[in-house]
Design a protein around this motif. Sequence first.
Motif, mmCIF file in Angstrom:
data_model
loop_
_atom_site.group_PDB
_atom_site.id
_atom_site.type_symbol
_atom_site.label_atom_id
_atom_site.label_comp_id
_atom_site.label_asym_id
_atom_site.label_seq_id
_atom_site.Cartn_x
_atom_site.Cartn_y
_atom_site.Cartn_z
ATOM 1 N N SER A 89 0.850 -1.183 0.000
ATOM 2 C CA SER A 89 0.000 0.000 0.000
ATOM 3 C C SER A 89 0.888 1.235 0.000
ATOM 4 O O SER A 89 1.996 1.233 0.509
ATOM 5 C CB SER A 89 -0.907 0.014 1.238
ATOM 6 N N HIS A 90 0.403 2.293 -0.607
ATOM 7 C CA HIS A 90 1.176 3.526 -0.677
ATOM 8 C C HIS A 90 0.241 4.700 -0.460
ATOM 9 O O HIS A 90 -0.960 4.623 -0.711
ATOM 10 C CB HIS A 90 1.893 3.655 -2.032
ATOM 11 N N GLY A 91 0.788 5.798 0.022
ATOM 12 C CA GLY A 91 -0.022 6.975 0.288
ATOM 13 C C GLY A 91 0.815 8.232 0.207
ATOM 14 O O GLY A 91 2.048 8.187 0.177
ATOM 15 N N THR A 92 0.125 9.357 0.194
ATOM 16 C CA THR A 92 0.792 10.651 0.082
ATOM 17 C C THR A 92 -0.212 11.739 0.416
ATOM 18 O O THR A 92 -1.395 11.474 0.645
ATOM 19 C CB THR A 92 1.350 10.847 -1.340
ATOM 20 N N GLY A 138 0.202 8.167 -6.159
ATOM 21 C CA GLY A 138 -0.003 6.838 -6.727
ATOM 22 C C GLY A 138 1.277 6.037 -6.650
ATOM 23 O O GLY A 138 2.076 6.192 -5.724
ATOM 24 N N SER A 139 1.481 5.169 -7.619
ATOM 25 C CA SER A 139 2.709 4.389 -7.680
ATOM 26 C C SER A 139 3.871 5.291 -8.110
ATOM 27 O O SER A 139 3.759 6.009 -9.115
ATOM 28 C CB SER A 139 2.545 3.229 -8.661
ATOM 29 N N GLY A 140 4.958 5.255 -7.364
ATOM 30 C CA GLY A 140 6.082 6.142 -7.653
ATOM 31 C C GLY A 140 6.668 5.933 -9.030
ATOM 32 O O GLY A 140 6.956 6.890 -9.749
ATOM 33 N N ASP A 216 -11.099 24.503 -8.539
ATOM 34 C CA ASP A 216 -10.313 25.533 -7.878
ATOM 35 C C ASP A 216 -9.504 25.000 -6.706
ATOM 36 O O ASP A 216 -8.622 25.698 -6.195
ATOM 37 C CB ASP A 216 -11.228 26.664 -7.383
ATOM 38 N N ILE A 217 -9.799 23.774 -6.275
ATOM 39 C CA ILE A 217 -9.080 23.184 -5.152
ATOM 40 C C ILE A 217 -9.103 21.671 -5.302
ATOM 41 O O ILE A 217 -10.148 21.082 -5.590
ATOM 42 C CB ILE A 217 -9.702 23.619 -3.803
ATOM 43 N N PHE A 218 -7.943 21.046 -5.155
ATOM 44 C CA PHE A 218 -7.816 19.597 -5.204
ATOM 45 C C PHE A 218 -6.819 19.164 -4.145
ATOM 46 O O PHE A 218 -5.796 19.819 -3.938
ATOM 47 C CB PHE A 218 -7.347 19.098 -6.574
ATOM 48 N N SER A 219 -7.132 18.051 -3.499
ATOM 49 C CA SER A 219 -6.175 17.385 -2.619
ATOM 50 C C SER A 219 -6.278 15.902 -2.897
ATOM 51 O O SER A 219 -7.382 15.329 -2.904
ATOM 52 C CB SER A 219 -6.474 17.679 -1.146
ATOM 53 N N VAL A 220 -5.137 15.267 -3.143
ATOM 54 C CA VAL A 220 -5.103 13.873 -3.586
ATOM 55 C C VAL A 220 -4.157 13.104 -2.680
ATOM 56 O O VAL A 220 -3.101 13.615 -2.293
ATOM 57 C CB VAL A 220 -4.655 13.762 -5.058
ATOM 58 N N GLY A 221 -4.525 11.886 -2.354
ATOM 59 C CA GLY A 221 -3.669 11.026 -1.561
ATOM 60 C C GLY A 221 -4.360 10.562 -0.297
ATOM 61 O O GLY A 221 -5.485 10.975 0.030
ATOM 62 N N ALA A 255 -1.909 16.964 7.855
ATOM 63 C CA ALA A 255 -2.118 15.629 7.288
ATOM 64 C C ALA A 255 -1.009 14.669 7.689
ATOM 65 O O ALA A 255 -1.254 13.478 7.894
ATOM 66 C CB ALA A 255 -2.219 15.725 5.772
ATOM 67 N N THR A 256 0.212 15.166 7.811
ATOM 68 C CA THR A 256 1.319 14.279 8.189
ATOM 69 C C THR A 256 1.188 13.770 9.620
ATOM 70 O O THR A 256 1.767 12.738 9.954
ATOM 71 C CB THR A 256 2.665 15.010 8.036
ATOM 72 N N HIS A 257 0.444 14.477 10.453
ATOM 73 C CA HIS A 257 0.262 14.030 11.829
ATOM 74 C C HIS A 257 -0.758 12.907 11.937
ATOM 75 O O HIS A 257 -0.710 12.110 12.884
ATOM 76 C CB HIS A 257 -0.176 15.206 12.704
ATOM 77 N N ARG A 258 -1.718 12.845 11.004
ATOM 78 C CA ARG A 258 -2.780 11.849 11.070
ATOM 79 C C ARG A 258 -2.587 10.712 10.077
ATOM 80 O O ARG A 258 -3.148 9.624 10.272
ATOM 81 C CB ARG A 258 -4.128 12.523 10.811
ATOM 82 N N ASP A 259 -1.856 10.943 9.019
ATOM 83 C CA ASP A 259 -1.651 9.939 7.986
ATOM 84 C C ASP A 259 -0.251 9.368 8.119
ATOM 85 O O ASP A 259 0.744 10.089 8.006
ATOM 86 C CB ASP A 259 -1.850 10.558 6.596
ATOM 87 N N ALA A 260 -0.167 8.051 8.341
ATOM 88 C CA ALA A 260 1.140 7.419 8.551
ATOM 89 C C ALA A 260 1.983 7.388 7.292
ATOM 90 O O ALA A 260 3.203 7.253 7.367
ATOM 91 C CB ALA A 260 0.956 5.994 9.075
#
Length: 307
Positions: A89-92, A138-140, A216-221, A255-260
């Motif tokens: 699994s991968h995330g960002t 996604g996949s690096g 006008d706004i996007f957040s992905v990962g 997000a870095t505090h809640r997403d490992a």
Amino acid sequence: MALEDICGFKDTPVHRKWFPASHFEDTDRSFHMTDFGLRRLKKSGRNSGIPLQFFIPTLPNSVPFNPRPSLPFSPSNHSVTVSRPFPLSHGTTTLGFIFQGGVIAAADSRASAGGLVACPAVHKITPIHSHLVVTSSGSGADCMLWERILAREIRLYQLRHRRCLSICGTAKLLSFMLHPFKGTDVCVALTLCGWDKEVGPKLIYVCSDGARLNGDIFSVGSGSPYAYGVLDRELRWSLSKEEAISLAREAVFRATHRDAYSGNKVDIFHITAQGWISNCCSLEILFLLPGCLFRHEHRGRCGILQP
């Protein structure tokens, strides 16, 4: 190919075969997959005969999946797909938004593979040309491949036509190239953040199934829900440049505090009519002393070039 146009060899068979007209400038006209590359893509399993044969991977439609090959190194089984020993699994966390001062793009720098931090210093924002950057999730390997393909095609278009392809045209080109890989293991989600001379700031999301979304706004990962929580509360059109950069940094930081799967640095790009400017704020270099918090900041490079 571009040298043929520059040198004036536009009547050669190669040019007539592959470049009959500009397909990607008309954003209102729909594309038929058989007009450009899919018909030729079906000619051979190795994609021989199309300009992208060295860059686009072959479609896995001719070899059946066999998770337990008897002799994986035998000549008869050299092309059999081998299953992974465990799921990766991968995330960002990447984001982009438009305000009165242009476009802001931000992303973390952690590459993960399951529970492993594969790399703490990955650049997830890639400049394509002087007025366009792309955030990737996604996949690096897939993201790096398609960013290179996109940058190559945009550069060739610029050499042929003496101008940059529009942001809408770039999104249509990328969506068109990714569509044949819908349903495969290709995992790419790119957000095009740029500035068009005619229409101003543009933000377009393109994913590996060929979908295109304007906004006008996007957040992905995997960290995007936490970033959206900050952006929806604080984002407004009248933000100043400093406030917009601070908001993007804060959204990725939370997000870095809640997403490992998100963490390490925050890379921030600001795109205006003059080009892009990178502002990098490291979340990894934090010096905690009693009652003090020092954060290292570094102003990065500029991408102000004539298109």
